[in-house]
Scaffold this active site. Structure first.
Site, mmCIF file in Angstrom:
data_model
loop_
_atom_site.group_PDB
_atom_site.id
_atom_site.type_symbol
_atom_site.label_atom_id
_atom_site.label_comp_id
_atom_site.label_asym_id
_atom_site.label_seq_id
_atom_site.Cartn_x
_atom_site.Cartn_y
_atom_site.Cartn_z
ATOM 1 N NE ARG A 43 11.146 -15.864 -15.814
ATOM 2 C CZ ARG A 43 10.246 -14.906 -15.864
ATOM 3 N NH1 ARG A 43 10.617 -13.654 -15.754
ATOM 4 N NH2 ARG A 43 8.959 -15.184 -16.006
ATOM 5 C CG HIS A 95 1.507 -8.778 -16.643
ATOM 6 N ND1 HIS A 95 1.253 -7.735 -17.498
ATOM 7 C CD2 HIS A 95 2.415 -8.317 -15.767
ATOM 8 C CE1 HIS A 95 1.976 -6.689 -17.147
ATOM 9 N NE2 HIS A 95 2.694 -7.013 -16.097
ATOM 10 C CB ALA A 111 -0.947 -0.012 1.197
ATOM 11 C CG ASP A 146 -0.529 -6.967 -20.401
ATOM 12 O OD1 ASP A 146 0.612 -6.580 -20.616
ATOM 13 O OD2 ASP A 146 -0.860 -7.538 -19.341
#
Ligand code: NAX
Length: 329
Positions: A100, A189, A12, A161
């Protein structure tokens, strides 16, 4: 007056949070007559909690008429208590030298904990949107970590997207963005997602026929939409935040209110449609009615489209295999 709905937001105090929270409190997400209670989660880190307090001071200073309450949390078990909607934005960014695989694992841990917390304390109808990357795989992990909640209530954000694809097609065709219907984005995504305007129409006319340029689709449109996030980082020095927040608002708004028969794109657990293995968190064209989405069925998939879909599915399968060992525990 309507009973307030509880909206939990993680990350947040981050960039997206700073654009997102004000719009939720303003009624852009759940409606201008729907009071909301914000339940905000940040990491326990002192600086993050302090920054969160600062954001909350600004939200207070907006005196939003629809804001019926707001709390700060460092523990998902309190942040998600009775949540009707949960927007999981906070995630571990890729640090210098981080592979990754390390990124996937660090996030898998976060989304396992948060999925379990949702399972334990959220409303039994909680609708979850995962924004934090890798969004599809994080959503998959949260879903698998929450066995007592309906799997269909876990979704990943492909809407940015989708909106990017709409704006590119609007510019190319010279038609207003709001006039374009039946856009679809398939898959992950990530730059492998397949934005597909083959079915898109303006006033019933085919957008594909209007553009009539397969080379533009392949060599300009798809790379532009796929690499848009990187282009924004390059130009702004910061990743997309306001547009990401806007997409999250659109996704939740449409899920809550419905789409009136119109198509949108959501990352959802596959039911096996279009040969996508069950439970794969995949972008599909959907319509939404009464809080339930339905995959648009029966669309012809040509050879080029099938190749694209296979590519993005392969990436998702690899991500899923990369975290499988964490889910077995
Ligand atoms: P920021 O780094 O500005 O903010 C993230 C916030 O999350 C930080 O304040 C951090 O303290 C907090 N956080 C980290 N781990 C947390 C945890 N376990 N619980 C609660 N809070 C936690 O990133 P921001 O620009 O806001 O982006 C947030 C995420 O959205 C990133 O993962 C980013 O990659 C992803 N994006 C996803 C998009 C999508 O279309 N699905 C597009 C935009 C964006 O890139």
């Amino acid at each position: 007056a309507k009973t307030p709905l509880r909206v939990a937001v993680t990350g947040a105090a981050g960039q997206i949070g700073y654009s997102l929270l004000f719009r939720i409190a303003n009624g852009d997400m759940l409606g201008k007559d729907q009071p909301v209670i914000l339940q905000l989660l940040e990491i326990a880190d002192e600086k993050a909690q302090k920054a969160l307090k600062g954001v909350m001071m600004e939200i207070d200073d907006c005196a939003f008429p629809l804001l019926a309450g707001m709390t700060a949390h460092a523990d998902p078990m309190t942040a998600f208590k009775d949540a009707d909607y949960a927007l999981l934005v906070g995630a571990r960014p890729r640090g210098p030298g981080m592979e990754r695989k390390d990124l996937l694992e660090a996030n898998a841990q976060i989304f396992t904990v948060q999925g379990k917390a949702l399972d334990a304390v959220a409303s039994r109808n909680v609708k979850v949107l995962v924004v934090g990357n890798p969004a599809n795989t994080n959503a998959y992990i949260a879903m698998k970590s929450a066995p007592s909640l309906p799997a269909k209530n876990f979704t990943a954000m492909l809407r940015l997207d989708h909106n990017r694809a709409l704006s590119q097609v609007a510019a190319k065709s010279g038609k207003p963005v709001a006039s374009i219907e039946k856009m679809a984005v398939w898959g992950n995504h990530s730059p492998t997602m397949y934005a597909d305007y083959r079915f898109a129409t303006v006033d019933g006319q085919s957008v594909k026929d209007m553009i009539n340029d397969d080379a533009w689709n392949r060599d300009t449109f798809l790379p532009t939409v796929g690499k848009r996030g990187a282009a924004i980082i390059e130009a702004r020095g910061l990743s997309s935040a306001a547009s990401a927040a806007n997409a999250a608002i659109d996704h939740m708004h449409d899920w809550h209110v419905g789409t009136n028969g119109k198509w949108t794109t959501m990352g959802i657990p596959s039911d096996g449609s279009y040969g996508i293995p069950k439970d794969t968190m995949f972008g599909f064209p959907v319509t939404v009615e009464n809080g339930e989405y339905t995959i648009v069925q029966g669309l012809p998939i040509d050879e080029f489209s099938q190749e694209r879909i296979n590519l993005t599915l392969k990436e998702l399968t690899e991500e899923r295999e990369g975290v499988a060992h964490l889910l077995k525990a």
